[in-house]
Motif scaffolding. Sequence first.
Motif, PDB file in Angstrom:
ATOM      1  N   THR A  55       2.121  -3.749   6.787  1.00 45.36           N
ATOM      2  CA  THR A  55       0.988  -4.660   6.663  1.00 45.36           C
ATOM      3  C   THR A  55       1.083  -5.502   5.394  1.00 45.36           C
ATOM      4  O   THR A  55       0.179  -6.280   5.109  1.00 45.36           O
TER       5      THR A  55
ATOM      6  N   PRO B  71      -4.091   1.177  12.073  1.00 38.41           N
ATOM      7  CA  PRO B  71      -4.171   0.044  11.138  1.00 38.41           C
ATOM      8  C   PRO B  71      -2.948  -0.071  10.227  1.00 38.41           C
ATOM      9  O   PRO B  71      -2.823  -1.061   9.514  1.00 38.41           O
ATOM     10  N   ASP B  72      -2.058   0.913  10.258  1.00 33.69           N
ATOM     11  CA  ASP B  72      -0.852   0.834   9.424  1.00 33.69           C
ATOM     12  C   ASP B  72       0.268   0.052  10.097  1.00 33.69           C
ATOM     13  O   ASP B  72       1.293  -0.228   9.472  1.00 33.69           O
ATOM     14  N   LEU B  73       0.118  -0.226  11.385  1.00 35.47           N
ATOM     15  CA  LEU B  73       1.190  -0.898  12.124  1.00 35.47           C
ATOM     16  C   LEU B  73       0.666  -2.166  12.773  1.00 35.47           C
ATOM     17  O   LEU B  73      -0.430  -2.177  13.327  1.00 35.47           O
ATOM     18  N   LEU B  74       1.461  -3.198  12.720  1.00 39.26           N
ATOM     19  CA  LEU B  74       1.057  -4.443  13.360  1.00 39.26           C
ATOM     20  C   LEU B  74       1.327  -4.321  14.859  1.00 39.26           C
ATOM     21  O   LEU B  74       2.198  -3.561  15.274  1.00 39.26           O
TER      22      LEU B  74
ATOM     23  N   ARG C  72       0.817  -1.210   0.000  1.00 35.13           N
ATOM     24  CA  ARG C  72       0.000   0.000   0.000  1.00 35.13           C
ATOM     25  C   ARG C  72       0.855   1.267   0.000  1.00 35.13           C
ATOM     26  O   ARG C  72       0.320   2.381   0.020  1.00 35.13           O
TER      27      ARG C  72
END
Lengths: 482, 478
Positions: free
Chosen positions: A233, B275-278, A194
Motif C-alpha cells: 500500500t 486492507p494490506d493488499l491492493l 507501514r
Amino acid sequence: MTVAELAAGLRAGSYSSEELTRHYLDRIARFDAVLNSFITVVPERALEQARNADRRLKRGEAGPLTGIPIAHKDIFCTRGLKTSCGSRMLDDFVAPYDATVVSKMDQAGLVVLGKTNMDEFAMGSSNENSWYGPVRNPWDTALVPGGSSGGSAAAVAAGLCAAATGTDTGGSIRQPAALCGLTGLKPTYGRVSRYGMVAFASSLDQAGVLTHSAEDAAAMLQVMAGFDLRDSTSADEPVPDYSVGLAGSLEGLKIGLPKEYFGEGLDGAIAHSIRQAIDEFRSLGATLVEISLPNTALAIPTYYVVAPAECSSNLARYDGVRFGYRCEAPQDLEDLYQRSRSEALGSEVKRRILIGTYALSAGYYDAYYLKAQQIRRLISEDFRQAFAQVDVIMGPTTPSTAFAIGEKAKDPVTMYLSDIYTIAVNLAGLPGMSIPVAPVSGRPVGLQIVGNYFREAQLLNVAHRLQQATGWHLKHPGDYWA
Amino acid sequence: MQWETVIGLEIHAQLATKSKIFSGAPTAYGAAPNTQACAVDLGLPGVLPVLNAEVVVMGVRFGAAIGAIPQGRSVFARKNYFYPDLPKGYQISQYELPIVGKGSVEIVLDDGTTKRVGVTRAHLEEDAGKSLHEDFHGLTGIDLNRAGTPLLEIVSEPDMRSAREAVAYARKIHQIVRYIGICDGNMQEGSFRVDANVSIRPPGGELGTRAELKNINSFRFLERAINFEVERQVDILEAGGSVVQETRLYDADRDETRAMRSKEEANDYRYFPDPDLLPVELDAKFVADVVAGLPELPDDRRQRFSSVFSLNAEDAALLTSSRELADYYEAVVGVSGDARLAANWVMGDLAGALNRDGLEITDAPVAPAQLGGMLKRISDGTLSGKLAKQVFDAMWSGAGSADEVILSRGLTQITDIDAIARQVDEVLAANQSQVAAFREADDKKRAKMLGFFVGQVMKATAGKADPKQVNRLLREKL
C-alpha cells in the motif's frame, strides 16, 4: 533547538553527536520520571550510534540529519529492542527486525535515544491507555499530552529528544502535536512505508513526525518517505525535495475554511487563535474561501466502524501462541486464548476489538462495515470537491486544549470527539499537519492544515511561512527550557 | 427406495512456486519444522504481505484451462478465525471476487460417454501451518513451514452423481493442473487435497443435507469415502432419521467416515477485504500473454493423438494422462516413425519396467530417443521382438543406444536361411530318439514336441535365429 539548528552545530563542530546525545540522555534522566514519555531508553546503543555518526561527520560522509538524536514511537519494530506498542501483550516482545522507517533513519545516521510511550496499540487520544502509565504534558503535568503518540509529543516538547516519529490513524500525530505545541505531520496514506509498524487500522495508519518546526518535519519526512516493496500500500510516487520550496511565496494561495470546522463544539478562545493565524496567512498573500465538507459529522461514526473492524482482525495474532504474553498454566486452547487476551489487553483495546468484531459479523456487515465504506467514499469526495476550489484547507486541530489526566478517561465518546477534525483526513488518506498558533491560557493550540494527495511540500511551505512570520513554534514549556 | 447421490468437490491445489504467496520464504516440502517460515509467515507484529506475482500467472493459467479466462479485478479478503497453526488469526483468501469464475471440464464416464462438470470458482489463498500432536506429551507442536504456501481452491458445482464421477472429475482437475505446470499433484505430500460434499435425495428432488468429507489423500480413498458416506446417509434416512450437516474425516484404515469434534456453533469468518493488499487488476495484455503461453491441454492432445496417430480412445487417453508421458510418447514416435509400435512399447514394456522399479516417466533410464532408435531396428527387421526385449533391458541398465547394444552384443537377428538350416540339422542329429518319437506321434503331440526342437535351436543360436524360419525349417526336415 530545532533539528536544523542542531545539524548546523554538528556540521560546524560546535559539539559532537556524542555530546549532543549525552545532553539528551541527561535530560531524559532528569525529567522523564515525571513525564513518563519513554518506555525504553538505550543509552549505550545511542552513544554507539552517536560515535558512528561523528565518524561519518568527520569523514564528510554525513547526511543532513546524521548525528541528530531522536526517539521512535514504540510502535515501530526495532531489531533487538523491546517493541511494546504500549501493551502488556508485547511487554516482552523484542523485535527480530527493523521497521522500514527505523532502518531508513538508521541509514541516514540519526541516533535513537529510545522508544516512546503511547496509547496501547495506538488506540487513544490522551496517552492514558498505556500499560506503562500515562504520559504527562510538559506544559502542565496535570494535563494529558494527547495521543496516541503522546510520548513522542511530550519528549520533543520537553526537549528530551530533537524530534520523534509518530503514527496517525485518526489524529494520533496531529492531536498530541496540537496539545504539546509542536509541529506534527501526517503524510498522505502510502507516502511512508507501514512495514514494521505494528498495525492498528491498516487502511488508516500512517507514519509521520513530531518536531519543533516545519523545516524539521521536512527534513525528517525526506528520510522516511518513499515506496517500499515490503508494503503493497506504499505509494510508488517520486519523493520531491521537501526543503527547496519551504520558503516559497504564499501569494495567491487559496485557503479553504470548512464552515463545519468552525461551528458548534469549538472552544471560542481556540477559534480566536485560529482566526488570528488565518489572518496572518492573509497578510502573507493568501486568499480565504469558505467551503463546506458536508459529511464531516459522519467522520467519527464511520471511523469507529472502519478502524475497530480492521483492528479486530489485526490484533487476532496476539493469541499467546507464538510471542507476547501468555497466561499462566492454561487449561486448554480456549483458556489460553481467553485468559492471555483478557489479561494482557487493556479495556480500550478490548472495546474496539468487540465493536469491530460485531461490525464484521454475518448479518451486520452490510449495515456497518459496508455502509461505513460507502460513507468513507463520500467523505473523500467532499475533499475532492474542496480541492477543486482551494489549495489547502485549514481549521483547528482539536476542539479544545489539553485536558486534565482522568478528565475524559471514563467517557470514551467524549474522548473520541477530541479527534473530530482530524479523523476525516485519515478516512480520505490526505496529508495533514498541525502547527502551533497563539496559546490559550498558557495551553498550546494547533492549526490544522490539510493538503491534497502527495502535496506535503505545499503543506510544509505553508507551515514554514507562518512559522517564519510569527515564531509561535518557538514557544516552549518554560519548566523545561529555562 | 431410490436415492440420487449429489457430490461437489473442493480441491486445494498447492501452487508450484518457489516462494510463498505473500513472503519470500521457500516452499520446499519436508524441511525441519519452522525452518522455512520468515517474519511474515510467523505473523510477527508489523509485517505485511506482498503478493507473489507468480501465483496470479498460475491462477490465470488455470482459468484459461477450464474455459474461464480471468479478467478484471480480484480481491484478497481476510477469513478470521483462531487456530494455533494460523499465525495471524486470519487466513488471506479470496471471497467475493475470486481470480477464476465459472468454468467447466469434461469427464469420461465408465460407459465411454462424456459429461460436463461445472467449476463454480477458483480462488487464491494461503495455507496454514501444521499442528503436531505426536512427540509432545500433552502438548501440541506448531510447524509453520507450510504457513503461507500458495493454494488454488477449486470449487465444483454439485454436478456429480456417483463416486466414480467424482473420481473422474478429481482426476481431470489433477491432470489439468499438472499439464499447465501449476501443481505437482502429489497427494501423499498434500499438494493436491480433495474434500467432498456429499448428500443424497430422491431422484430430481430438493438437495439433501450434506456432509463434508476431509482427509482424503488418494483417488481410491475418494471413491471409498463417498461410497461409505452414501450408504451411511441412506441408512439414516431409511431409518427415518435426518443427516446432520457436519465435517467428517475419512479413516482409510477402517474405511469409514467419522464426525470431527462437533463445533458448538457455526463459524462466522467475518470476511472483509484485506486492507494490506491492493485489488489485483488484470491487464488484458498480461492475460493474453499467459494464455498464449499455455501448453496444449489434455483433451486437445488426446483428440490429436487419436486422429494423427490413429490410436483408439483408450490408448489415446492413457498416453495423454500426463503431459510428461505424452511428451515421451511423441518423442518416441518422432524418432521411430511407427505410432502403433511406439504405443505398444510405451504402454507395455516401458510402463512395466517403470512400475517394477517404482519410477516416474521423467526418471525413465531409457530416453525417448533410445527407445525410438530401438523401434526403428524392429521395423527394419534387425531385431525380433525377443531380441528387442534384451536390447531394452540392456538400455534400461545404462548400456547406451540400441545400435550400440546390438553391435557390442552381436544381437542381430540371424535371417540367413543356410545358417539356420545348419543349426537345425545339428539339433536333429543330436536328438535322434526325440526325432523318432516325433515321427511316431500324432498331430496333437507333435505340436507340443515341436516346441522342444525350436527351443534347442534358439538356445544354440543364443536366441538370434528368426523363430519363424526355425519353425518352417524344422517342420520340413522332420
